[in-house]
Design a protein around this motif. Structure first.
Motif, mmCIF file in Angstrom:
data_model
loop_
_atom_site.group_PDB
_atom_site.id
_atom_site.type_symbol
_atom_site.label_atom_id
_atom_site.label_comp_id
_atom_site.label_asym_id
_atom_site.label_seq_id
_atom_site.Cartn_x
_atom_site.Cartn_y
_atom_site.Cartn_z
ATOM 1 N N ASN A 249 0.837 -1.190 0.000
ATOM 2 C CA ASN A 249 0.000 0.000 0.000
ATOM 3 C C ASN A 249 0.881 1.252 0.000
ATOM 4 O OD1 ASN A 249 0.675 0.678 2.795
ATOM 5 N ND2 ASN A 249 -0.715 -0.971 3.395
ATOM 6 N N LEU A 250 0.244 2.389 -0.166
ATOM 7 C CA LEU A 250 0.996 3.633 -0.320
ATOM 8 C C LEU A 250 1.799 3.981 0.926
ATOM 9 C CD1 LEU A 250 1.690 6.092 -2.040
ATOM 10 C CD2 LEU A 250 -0.401 7.193 -1.198
ATOM 11 N N THR A 251 1.230 3.751 2.095
ATOM 12 C CA THR A 251 1.946 4.065 3.332
ATOM 13 C C THR A 251 3.214 3.241 3.452
ATOM 14 O OG1 THR A 251 -0.109 4.681 4.462
ATOM 15 C CG2 THR A 251 1.776 4.107 5.844
ATOM 16 N N GLU A 252 3.148 1.946 3.152
ATOM 17 C CA GLU A 252 4.331 1.085 3.210
ATOM 18 C C GLU A 252 5.387 1.555 2.208
ATOM 19 O OE1 GLU A 252 2.313 -3.199 4.514
ATOM 20 O OE2 GLU A 252 2.697 -2.745 2.404
ATOM 21 N N TRP A 253 4.944 1.925 1.005
ATOM 22 C CA TRP A 253 5.892 2.329 -0.029
ATOM 23 C C TRP A 253 6.618 3.603 0.374
ATOM 24 C CZ3 TRP A 253 7.680 5.930 -3.333
ATOM 25 C CH2 TRP A 253 8.417 5.480 -4.434
ATOM 26 N N THR A 254 5.898 4.596 0.874
ATOM 27 C CA THR A 254 6.538 5.856 1.252
ATOM 28 C C THR A 254 7.487 5.667 2.423
ATOM 29 O OG1 THR A 254 4.591 6.408 2.613
ATOM 30 C CG2 THR A 254 4.673 7.305 0.377
ATOM 31 N N GLN A 255 7.167 4.754 3.332
ATOM 32 C CA GLN A 255 8.064 4.468 4.449
ATOM 33 C C GLN A 255 9.321 3.754 3.970
ATOM 34 O OE1 GLN A 255 5.595 2.279 7.171
ATOM 35 N NE2 GLN A 255 4.691 4.117 8.069
#
Length: 357
Positions: A249-255
């Protein structure tokens, strides 16, 4: 403890290998950029305990809350189903005769435009309280516009996220060209995070060279850190994020890439208005992030209905910042304005004045 080194073209690909082989309990020991045969890549060293010891966490308030939230996942899914059933039960009770003829026509029109039942129910309940009121009194608070301009978005970093094929790369180029035309002195940098393998990278690099814009590639989190160091050289840095595959998901990718460390990063969600209900709900969940700042709608000239604009505004509360249409990269995007959104929804009129059949 079992330890292993994973190499791939991007951090995303390397991290996927870690999860596939070592599972979700793997611990990342190092994450660095490497060069092999002249190409940049990512190397991750990860480890996992062969025999994890299950010890009770400290009885702190934070751990109690975390445990409660984890246990509530099933309940949340059940509650979502219950809400859907409630909406199904409420819809037959929507007595349209309690509305004025004008309100009734407007509600029926929105239903034909594929506005979601939850949104229709909210609109109906508001109208029922004021039979003489305008439907715009109910709709105005739902849909907001914050035009994508340097004045409205003064922060430096802007990332464009969304599913593959939504038009993120072309939207980024269109906005950059529009801003450069209106404000020639604006210092703009185009950055791609597709790992140097996608077509979007070539498009960005090509137009950056033609338009005198800076161009950067993001392959690992080290590149994000370097870009942050260069930030003072630019007024706007527009980052093209890749479509997310699998369960990422986007949160995992940005982290993973360290984007959450960028100061005042705005992520703009790029979507088409003709997704099915199931696709729309999946994208909303997959691209959920506290850094989401606006929605950009693309390929408006290819759609048959525009109800999804209202559905997204209701579901996310995010403003719309731009509207894109047509195939050309110039004069095919407009910064969003609320009156243009209503003309699109009710009159099927694109920002350039064309009327959709």
């Amino acid at each position: 403890m079992r330890m292993k080194t994973f190499r791939a073209a991007t951090s995303t690909a390397a991290f996927a290998k870690v999860k596939a082989e070592l599972g979700n309990d793997a611990v990342i020991l190092s994450n660095k950029t490497i060069t092999e045969d002249g190409c940049k890549g990512c190397e991750i060293v990860a480890a996992v305990d062969n025999q994890p010891v299950m010890s009770a966490p400290p009885n702190t308030k934070e751990n109690v809350v975390d445990a409660a939230l984890k246990e509530s996942v099933g309940w949340q899914r059940e509650w979502s189903q219950i809400k859907g059933q409630i909406m199904q039960l409420m819809k037959p009770q929507m007595d349209m005769d309690r509305l004025s003829p004008k309100q009734k026509i407007a509600l029926e029109y929105l239903e034909r435009e594929d506005v979601d039942e939850k949104v229709l129910t909210k609109i109906y309940c508001d109208l029922r309280e004021d039979p003489k009121g305008s439907i715009m009194t109910t709709l105005d608070p739902m849909v907001k516009a914050t035009p994508f301009t340097p004045r409205n978005w003064p922060n430096t970093f802007h990332a464009f996220a969304g599913p593959g094929g939504a038009g993120k790369t072309s939207t980024l180029v269109r906005l950059a060209l529009k801003i450069k035309k209106e404000s020639p002195r604006t210092r703009i940098c185009l950055a791609t995070a597709d790992g140097g393998r996608g077509k979007g990278r070539l498009v960005l690099k090509h137009y950056a060279e033609l338009s005198g814009l800076a161009f950067r590639e993001i392959i690992t989190r080290d590149d994000v850190a370097l870009l942050q160091q260069e930030a003072s050289q630019f007024d706007m840095i527009l980052i093209d994020l890749p479509g997310l595959s699998g369960k990422t998901n986007l949160t995992e990718w940005t982290q993973l890439y360290g984007l959450q460390n960028l100061p005042e990063l705005s992520i703009h969600l790029v979507l088409n208005p003709y997704y099915s209900t199931a696709q729309f709900e999946r994208f909303v969940e997959k691209y959920k992030s506290e850094q989401l700042a606006s929605v950009i709608w693309t390929k408006l000239d290819e759609t048959c209905t525009f109800g999804l604009l209202l559905n997204m505004a209701f579901a996310s509360g995010l403003p719309i910042s731009a509207l894109s249409y047509g195939t050309g990269l110039k004069n095919s995007i407009a910064t969003a304005a609320e009156d243009s959104i209503w003309r699109l929804l009710f009159m099927r009129t694109l920002p350039n004045g064309d009327i959709q059949p």
